[in-house]
Design an enzyme around this catalytic site. Structure first.
Site, mmCIF file in Angstrom:
data_model
loop_
_atom_site.group_PDB
_atom_site.id
_atom_site.type_symbol
_atom_site.label_atom_id
_atom_site.label_comp_id
_atom_site.label_asym_id
_atom_site.label_seq_id
_atom_site.Cartn_x
_atom_site.Cartn_y
_atom_site.Cartn_z
ATOM 1 N N ASP A 269 43.472 -16.966 106.581
ATOM 2 C CA ASP A 269 44.241 -18.175 106.842
ATOM 3 C C ASP A 269 43.895 -18.718 108.232
ATOM 4 O O ASP A 269 42.773 -18.555 108.696
ATOM 5 C CB ASP A 269 45.739 -17.872 106.700
ATOM 6 C CG ASP A 269 46.504 -19.030 106.082
ATOM 7 O OD1 ASP A 269 46.608 -20.077 106.739
ATOM 8 O OD2 ASP A 269 47.001 -18.893 104.950
ATOM 9 N N SER B 82 51.199 -22.012 98.502
ATOM 10 C CA SER B 82 50.828 -21.183 99.646
ATOM 11 C C SER B 82 51.927 -20.196 99.991
ATOM 12 O O SER B 82 51.667 -19.147 100.573
ATOM 13 C CB SER B 82 50.558 -22.051 100.871
ATOM 14 O OG SER B 82 49.319 -22.689 100.783
ATOM 15 N N HIS C 296 50.391 -22.145 109.708
ATOM 16 C CA HIS C 296 50.312 -21.802 108.282
ATOM 17 C C HIS C 296 50.116 -20.308 108.066
ATOM 18 O O HIS C 296 50.815 -19.680 107.264
ATOM 19 C CB HIS C 296 49.167 -22.584 107.646
ATOM 20 C CG HIS C 296 49.119 -22.486 106.151
ATOM 21 N ND1 HIS C 296 48.396 -21.529 105.485
ATOM 22 C CD2 HIS C 296 49.715 -23.235 105.192
ATOM 23 C CE1 HIS C 296 48.528 -21.687 104.183
ATOM 24 N NE2 HIS C 296 49.337 -22.715 103.982
#
Length: 440
Positions: free
Chosen positions: A173, A376, A214
């Site tokens: 990520d 996600s 994220h």
């Protein structure tokens, strides 16, 4: 020192490789590296002749697997070529000496404004009393009770029952804020494939870099689901949420060779990349449909939990569209607290499982917490459940883990025409024997 910010800002949620759009008549190249190609050769001894014919720099930038997949640079010098990468790939596809010619694609944020095949979602702080500097909302949110996580933790918390060693989950990520309180004692050494160093910290600034936070949010979900497992943060996306397919392949190999058991992929792209498809297959059981092998990963095998995408329809987004329990991977859609498919979730016949993905609370940089929605957020729930399964049944291989999670899920259906989906259940996954439909 990589900077970490705790200021409030709004960002998008998942990451994907952008589709390649070639407009040769206007001289517009695709979203790829314009001077690079990826391909295999039927006979590797043909490499010098291939390089000369297609005006490539003779020495590969890198190679991976057996037979080798080459990453090659186009010669743009006086004796080189002005052809685009797409034009050369088109010619290579007709050359019987060459196999799997591909563009070296760049990566972008999934919810990027202006893309027709995604739906923008955002995270936010302060949406309820539970969000802010306190972890209260994180611990009391809705999804753990729905998947019966607390009861599942009576059987497994992510530490193997044969040697008491923690299961390791690699998170590919944007990196991680390792200083966040929920990660203390829960991380193993990761790697930064963007900067090429051993510090996979998140990089960026609020409002400036939409991808920032994220990876931290995804990792926080895993820490909640599998509290005694270990997280291996691997940074493959830069501060703008951009990366490339070769970097992803290298990261998967690194994870396999450094002790990972599970890999979480909360990004995608709308076109298949054969190199990653082969690597996904090889990590499952060591074989591929094309006969390619990857000596770099040795005998190590990985289970993959892959976000299906946020298109809100049946668009195929990869690598989720290549996922299958037969290769030890699952494509994960998103569901709501009402056990319905989330409106934004991609859903098609390759998406065999959903997990909660709507308004999920998790960590963000700066020791804060926030809501975020998307597949996600669903994928790391399944990654965590996979760690629980691996811990309780350490001899299971990735294919068997995928089958157990899928077959021991909750069968739900709704709508007209009726939509049938399987929703992950942590308790069933760690207690039932497949095949056994789970009905809490």
């Amino acid at each position: 020192m990589k900077s970490v910010f705790s200021t409030l800002w709004v960002i998008f949620i998942a990451v994907v490789l952008c589709p390649c759009m070639v407009a040769q008549s206007k001289g517009v190249e695709c979203d790829c590296f314009p001077d690079e190609l990826i391909f295999e050769l039927i006979n590797p001894e043909d490499l010098p002749a291939i390089a000369a014919q297609y005006k490539l720099i003779a020495t590969p930038i890198a190679q991976l697997g057996s037979p080798p997949t080459y990453r090659m640079r186009i010669d743009r010098g006086p004796n080189g070529t002005n052809q685009t990468a797409s034009q050369i790939i088109q010619q290579m596809s007709l050359d019987p000496r060459i196999a799997k010619p591909e563009l070296h694609r760049k990566v972008f944020m999934l919810e990027r404004v202006g893309l027709s095949w995604t739906q923008g979602r955002s995270w936010a702080i302060g949406r309820s009393w539970a969000i802010g500097s306190s972890s209260k909302g994180f611990l009391r949110q809705w999804f753990p009770s729905l998947i019966r996580l607390s009861v599942a933790h009576e059987f497994s918390r992510g530490r193997r029952n044969d040697n008491n060693q923690p299961v390791t989950i690699a998170v590919l990520d944007t990196g991680i804020d390792a200083r966040h309180q929920i990660f203390q004692g829960r991380l193993v050494q990761g790697y930064d494939f963007v900067d090429g160093d051993t510090d996979p910290s998140e990089v960026g600034a609020p409002y400036v870099n939409p991808a920032y936070g994220h990876g931290t949010h995804v990792s926080g979900i895993i820490a909640l689901v599998a509290p005694e497992a270990r997280i291996m943060p691997i940074r493959v996306l830069d501060e703008n949420g951009e990366g490339d397919s070769w970097r992803i392949a290298e990261a998967i190999v690194w994870a396999a060779s450094h002790g990972a058991d599970v890999v979480n992929i909360s990004f995608g792209y709308p076109q298949q990349i054969q190199l990653l498809r082969d690597l996904l297959d090889a990590c499952g059981d060591g074989t591929t449909t094309t006969g390619k092998t990857f000596p770099e990963i040795g005998i190590n095998r990985l289970f993959f939990s892959i976000a299906a995408g946020n298109s809100g329809d049946n668009t195929f987004i990869y690598p989720a569209a290549d996922a299958d329990d037969s290769n030890g991977s699952l494509a994960i859609g998103a569901s709501t607290r009402f056990d319905r498919l989330a409106q934004f979730s991609t859903f098609h016949n390759r998406v065999k499982l959903v997990a909660p993905g709507d308004n999920i609370v998790s960590a963000i940089p700066g020791n804060r917490y926030a809501f975020w929605s998307g597949t996600s957020m669903a994928a790391p729930i399944v990654s965590g459940v996979a760690a629980l399964v691996k811990a309780r049944y350490p001899n299971l291989n990735p294919i068997e883990i995928a089958e157990r999670i899928e077959q021991n899920s909750v069968r739900i259906s709704y709508g007209n025409p009726q939509i049938r989906i399987n929703r992950v259940d942590a308790l069933c996954a760690v207690t039932l024997t497949p095949p056994a439909a789970c009905n809490p």
